[in-house]
Enzyme design. Structure first.
Site, short mmCIF file in Angstrom:
data_model
loop_
_atom_site.label_atom_id
_atom_site.label_comp_id
_atom_site.label_asym_id
_atom_site.label_seq_id
_atom_site.Cartn_x
_atom_site.Cartn_y
_atom_site.Cartn_z
N ASN A 214 -10.18 -0.26 -0.01
CA ASN A 214 -8.72 -0.16 0.09
C ASN A 214 -8.11 -0.58 -1.26
O ASN A 214 -8.14 -1.76 -1.61
CB ASN A 214 -8.23 -1.08 1.21
CG ASN A 214 -6.72 -1.05 1.38
OD1 ASN A 214 -6.00 -0.49 0.55
ND2 ASN A 214 -6.23 -1.64 2.46
N CYS B 243 0.81 -1.23 0.00
CA CYS B 243 0.00 0.00 0.00
C CYS B 243 0.84 1.27 0.00
O CYS B 243 0.33 2.35 -0.27
CB CYS B 243 -0.93 0.01 1.21
SG CYS B 243 -1.99 -1.43 1.23
N HIS C 28 -3.74 7.01 3.48
CA HIS C 28 -4.07 5.73 2.85
C HIS C 28 -5.48 5.34 3.28
O HIS C 28 -5.84 5.47 4.45
CB HIS C 28 -3.06 4.67 3.29
CG HIS C 28 -3.40 3.30 2.79
ND1 HIS C 28 -3.79 3.05 1.50
CD2 HIS C 28 -3.43 2.09 3.43
CE1 HIS C 28 -4.04 1.77 1.35
NE2 HIS C 28 -3.83 1.16 2.51
N1 ACO Z 1 -18.57 -9.59 8.18
C1 ACO Z 1 -19.06 -9.99 9.35
N2 ACO Z 1 -18.28 -10.42 10.36
C2 ACO Z 1 -16.96 -10.43 10.16
C3 ACO Z 1 -16.37 -10.03 8.96
C4 ACO Z 1 -17.24 -9.60 7.94
N3 ACO Z 1 -16.80 -9.16 6.74
N4 ACO Z 1 -15.04 -10.16 9.05
C5 ACO Z 1 -14.78 -10.61 10.27
N5 ACO Z 1 -15.93 -10.79 10.95
C6 ACO Z 1 -16.12 -11.28 12.30
C7 ACO Z 1 -14.95 -12.06 12.80
O1 ACO Z 1 -15.00 -13.39 12.38
C8 ACO Z 1 -15.12 -11.91 14.30
O2 ACO Z 1 -16.08 -12.83 14.72
P1 ACO Z 1 -15.92 -13.60 16.13
O3 ACO Z 1 -15.91 -12.50 17.17
O4 ACO Z 1 -17.10 -14.48 16.16
O5 ACO Z 1 -14.61 -14.32 16.04
C9 ACO Z 1 -15.69 -10.51 14.47
O6 ACO Z 1 -16.23 -10.16 13.17
C10 ACO Z 1 -14.68 -9.46 14.88
O7 ACO Z 1 -13.52 -9.60 14.06
P2 ACO Z 1 -12.30 -8.65 14.23
O8 ACO Z 1 -11.24 -9.08 13.28
O9 ACO Z 1 -11.92 -8.54 15.68
O10 ACO Z 1 -12.93 -7.26 13.78
P3 ACO Z 1 -12.27 -5.85 13.76
O11 ACO Z 1 -13.08 -4.90 14.51
O12 ACO Z 1 -10.80 -5.89 14.07
O13 ACO Z 1 -12.41 -5.46 12.23
C11 ACO Z 1 -11.02 -5.32 10.28
C12 ACO Z 1 -11.77 -6.23 11.24
C13 ACO Z 1 -12.05 -4.43 9.61
C14 ACO Z 1 -10.32 -6.16 9.26
C15 ACO Z 1 -10.04 -4.45 11.09
O14 ACO Z 1 -9.27 -5.25 11.93
C16 ACO Z 1 -9.11 -3.69 10.20
O15 ACO Z 1 -9.53 -2.81 9.45
N6 ACO Z 1 -7.82 -3.99 10.31
C17 ACO Z 1 -6.84 -3.29 9.50
C18 ACO Z 1 -6.85 -3.89 8.17
C19 ACO Z 1 -6.13 -3.04 7.24
O16 ACO Z 1 -6.19 -1.84 7.33
N7 ACO Z 1 -5.49 -3.71 6.32
C20 ACO Z 1 -4.85 -3.09 5.31
C21 ACO Z 1 -3.73 -2.19 5.77
S1 ACO Z 1 -2.40 -2.34 4.81
C22 ACO Z 1 -2.96 -2.46 3.31
O17 ACO Z 1 -3.75 -1.64 2.94
C23 ACO Z 1 -2.53 -3.58 2.44
#
Ligand code: ACO
Length: 323
Positions: free
Chosen positions: A280, A114, A250
């Site tokens: 993203n 990214c 970003h």
């Molecule tokens: N829909 C519904 N539920 C979901 C989804 C979805 N799409 N994805 C995950 N869940 C569930 C999980 O399974 C979990 O369930 P559980 O509690 O029963 O185990 C629950 O939702 C919570 O999951 P978390 O991973 O804790 O959710 P979080 O609040 O952390 O959000 C997310 C997830 C959106 C991916 C967040 O962690 C995030 O944005 N992280 C950064 C990711 C990022 O920015 N990546 C790119 C950066 S670098 C680049 O751009 C390449």
């Protein structure tokens, strides 16, 4: 002393838009969950006739038109991407040919996930400052959709495709004031794609061919790291937070963007946010957001811009720009 400045910007998005509601038909997710956790409502996904190269071409043509330059004026091409059309020729060379640029200028692709656009921008700025180039085409482009597991709800809801471009040209006053690049491979297992050519085609089997991410951990390091690079950029230039007119972050997740804005004490009205419409788009995200705010008139000549990005590796970086 020579400097570089942004002479024009452009962007190109695939035709096809996929909404959260459409995704929810094929994976166990919902519009509400995606918008609440990420700020994303939709993303553009490349069709069969669209590739990273066609998106690069569209963005480059817009940037060239905005800068008032033609193919004969460009003497450096840099494309930040993790999703090239071919292993080689590299994306810079493919784009050079596609645009009819016959100056035999150095042209190459650069892979920093990214942060790819900011790495490319920083490098192009150095070429120009050293007098090795006068006018550079710098692109960030991805078709990340091609390496996503569309059954994996933890990743497929996040990403989209697109390309953003700028023309950088020699200037007497600094446009690009400073750039700051970092990487730390100790985080390589938090966000990665497991397969590469060198592993052999037999390793390219289902389950081994898609982006993997420990979202929670990525989130924490991203917030911490982007906060630090904002401080680093301001300190390097003896600037106060209030000196920044626009934050162009970003576009990974609205909550990460809001955390960085809070760190800068910036109201969200001064932050360019496109994650809702674009998702993203990795290396394309920052130059597309820049182009959106330039074209809708929010960013004006003379404004002080802070660009930042964070991605797999981890890599991260920033650019302070007098537009
Ligand atoms: N829909 C519904 N539920 C979901 C989804 C979805 N799409 N994805 C995950 N869940 C569930 C999980 O399974 C979990 O369930 P559980 O509690 O029963 O185990 C629950 O939702 C919570 O999951 P978390 O991973 O804790 O959710 P979080 O609040 O952390 O959000 C997310 C997830 C959106 C991916 C967040 O962690 C995030 O944005 N992280 C950064 C990711 C990022 O920015 N990546 C790119 C950066 S670098 C680049 O751009 C390449």
């Amino acid at each position: 002393m020579k400097y570089s400045r942004i002479a024009g910007t452009g962007r190109c998005l695939p035709q096809k838009v996929v909404t959260n509601a459409e995704l929810a038909k094929s994976v166990d997710t919902s519009d509400e969950w995606i918008r609440e956790r990420t700020g994303i409502s939709q993303r553009h996904i490349a069709g069969d006739d669209e590739t990273t190269l066609t998106l690069c071409e569209g963005a480059a043509l817009q940037a060239m038109e905005a800068a008032g330059v033609g193919p004969g004026d460009i003497d450096l091409i840099l494309v930040g991407t993790t999703t090239p059309d071919q292993v080689f020729p590299n994306m810079g060379v493919l784009l050079q040919h596609r645009l009819g640029i016959r100056t035999a200028c150095p042209s190459f692709g650069l892979e920093a996930a990214c942060t790819g656009f900011l790495y490319a921008l920083s490098l192009a700025d150095k070429f120009i400052r050293l007098g090795d180039a006068k006018r550079a085409l710098v692109v960030g482009a991805e078709t990340l959709s091609r390496m996503i597991d569309w059954q994996d709800r933890t990743t497929c809801v996040l990403f989209g495709d697109g390309a953003g471009a700028v023309i950088l040209e020699t200037a007497d006053e600094p446009g690009i004031i400073s750039t700051h690049l970092h990487a730390d491979g100790q985080y390589k297992d938090l966000l990665y794609h497991p397969w590469g050519v060198s592993q052999g085609a037999d390793k390219l089997v289902p389950g081994h061919d898609a982006v993997r991410m420990k979202g929670n951990e990525v989130f924490k390091v991203a917030v911490m790291t982007l906060g630090r690079i904002v401080d680093e950029t301001l300190a390097a230039n003896n600037l106060e937070k209030a000196d920044i007119d626009w934050l162009i972050p970003h576009q990974a997740n609205i909550r990460i963007i809001e955390a960085t804005a809070r760190k800068l004490g910036m109201p969200m009205e001064r932050v360019v946010v496109t994650v809702g419409e674009h998702g993203n788009t990795s290396a394309a995200s920052v130059p597309m957001a820049l182009d959106v705010a330039v074209r809708d008139g929010r960013i004006k000549r003379g404004d002080m811009l802070l660009l930042e990005a964070f991605g797999g590796g981890f890599t991260w970086g920033s650019a302070l720009i007098r537009y």
